[in-house]
Scaffold this active site. Structure first.
Site, short mmCIF file in Angstrom:
data_model
loop_
_atom_site.label_atom_id
_atom_site.label_comp_id
_atom_site.label_asym_id
_atom_site.label_seq_id
_atom_site.Cartn_x
_atom_site.Cartn_y
_atom_site.Cartn_z
N ASP A 68 0.81 -1.22 0.00
CA ASP A 68 0.00 0.00 0.00
C ASP A 68 0.85 1.27 0.00
OD1 ASP A 68 -1.52 -2.18 0.70
OD2 ASP A 68 -2.76 -1.11 2.13
N HIS A 70 -0.98 4.54 -0.43
CA HIS A 70 -1.94 5.42 0.23
C HIS A 70 -1.56 6.90 0.23
CE1 HIS A 70 -5.02 2.69 1.39
NE2 HIS A 70 -4.24 1.92 2.12
N ASP A 104 -3.83 -0.07 -3.74
CA ASP A 104 -4.03 0.98 -2.75
C ASP A 104 -3.04 2.13 -2.93
OD1 ASP A 104 -6.19 -0.33 -1.75
OD2 ASP A 104 -5.43 -0.51 0.30
N ASN A 139 -8.73 -2.32 -2.90
CA ASN A 139 -10.08 -1.95 -2.51
C ASN A 139 -10.29 -0.44 -2.50
OD1 ASN A 139 -8.22 -2.21 -0.24
ND2 ASN A 139 -9.94 -1.78 1.11
N HIS A 140 -9.23 0.32 -2.23
CA HIS A 140 -9.41 1.78 -2.20
C HIS A 140 -9.57 2.36 -3.59
CE1 HIS A 140 -8.92 2.70 2.12
NE2 HIS A 140 -8.36 1.50 2.12
N HIS A 235 -4.69 -7.76 -4.26
CA HIS A 235 -4.65 -6.91 -3.07
C HIS A 235 -5.27 -7.59 -1.87
CE1 HIS A 235 -4.34 -3.30 -0.68
NE2 HIS A 235 -5.59 -3.51 -0.29
#
Length: 356
Positions: A68, A70, A104, A139-140, A235
């Site tokens: 990730d 982010h 992500d 998922n993000h 992921h």
């Protein structure tokens, strides 16, 4: 481009302004705007046509997984440097290495747009050096395409308003010479509400919704699942039901939704606790809850698959997770004898979950 301009004027041609200048000016403006988005060097965007994704790739001599990101550009740089993939100037130094960023890129941080352009550039530099960088949607990414922004920071939302305003400036500059790109007009014509955060949310939605400019340029070209040699990347987790559904089908239907070819219906395998981008059956913090029999069943349904690499930002005891499905700590590290030689979680500078 400058050589071409000089050639025209040396010949005394009057046709340049009416024939080639609009094309050159449009390319210059696109480059200028992309450089601002990237906050540094950028590359020419991909062709408008979105090519189908290749789900199964041959084994690589050196295979690196990065988790990730982010929206944190600082930790993104550190992760790529630790893996030996970039230098102090953010240029690819991984040579023939194949790297997989396991999803992500979005949410939680403030540099999401910059990271997308950073990864796009590194993809091209890696390919030119004989290596590869593959990027997955997590998922993000799917939440944002679906208009669910609850993990987006306020600066992150405003960053998309900045993106939209720069796009609008670019289209205005191109319109001055009649070379505006009709495919980009949505960003320029959007009427913004007076409230700053409403405007920022509206801009984020326009960019990331199915068929949005950012969704098409970046996310629709990213895998949901990928197999390189005997290693499968995802992921969340590929459950037996996902394996039966088919990895190629998962990639194809995800791409059709994100690109806007089928924007009305988010694929069922992308939503809910058992979604391919959400599933945590193989990476529970309590090792006794890791369903390793389901993992083996899923791998058995995927031709040639021996291990699965996934990532979750909620887990801090990564070595414990590796033990849960039969990994050993000496297999973790930059020079380990395992096919996946380096597993880095960018947010924690630690390993992603990997089971075989």
């Amino acid at each position: 481009m400058l050589d071409r301009v000089s050639s025209w004027f040396r010949k005394g041609s009057q046709g340049y302004c009416s024939t080639d200048f609009p094309q050159d000016w449009s390319a210059f403006v696109n480059c200028f705007v992309d450089t601002l988005h990237a906050d540094g060097p950028a590359v020419k965007g991909p062709a408008a046509k979105i090519e189908p994704l290749t789900t199964f790739l041959p084994a690589a001599a050196r295979l690196v997984a990065i988790g990730d990101l982010h929206g944190d550009m600082g930790k993104t740089r550190r992760a790529f440097k630790i893996a030996g993939l970039i230098d102090a100037n953010d240029r690819w130094t991984g040579g023939s290495t194949t790297a997989v960023q396991v999803g992500d890129q979005l949410d939680r941080g403030d540099n999401e747009v910059q990271i997308l352009y950073f990864l796009e550039r590194l993809q091209q530099e890696a390919a030119a050096a004989g290596g590869a960088l593959h990027i997955l949607n997590g998922n993000h990414e799917t939440m944002n395409v679906g208009g669910r922004f609850r993990y987006a920071t306020q600066p992150g939302r405003i960053d998309f308003l900045r993106w939209q305003l720069l796009q609008s400036i670019g289209e205005s500059l191109k319109a001055k010479c009649g070379c505006s790109d009709p495919g980009q007009n949505a960003a320029a014509e959007l009427q913004l509400p007076p409230n700053l955060m409403q405007a920022a949310t509206t801009a984020r939605l326009a960019a990331l919704q199915p068929g949005g400019v950012v969704a098409q340029r970046f996310l629709a070209r990213h895998h949901t699942v990928l197999q390189i040699g005997s290693t499968v990347f995802v992921h969340g987790g590929i459950l037996p039901s996902h394996a039966e559904y088919g990895l190629e089908r998962i990639n194809r239907e995800s791409q059709e939704w994100i690109s806007g070819q089928n924007p009305q219906q988010e694929p069922a395998f992308l939503g809910g606790r058992s979604a391919v981008v959400w599933a945590r059956e193989y990476s529970a913090e309590d090792a006794s809850r890791c369903d390793c029999s389901a993992l083996q069943e899923a791998l058995g349904k995927i031709s040639g698959a021996k291990r699965m690499v996934s990532c979750s930002p909620r887990h801090h005891n990564f070595v414990f997770q590796l033990f849960a499905c039969g990994w050993f700590p000496q297999q973790i590290g930059s020079f380990a004898p395992h096919p996946v030689q380096c597993l880095l979680h960018a947010m924690h500078q630690q390993c992603c979950t990997c089971c075989d």
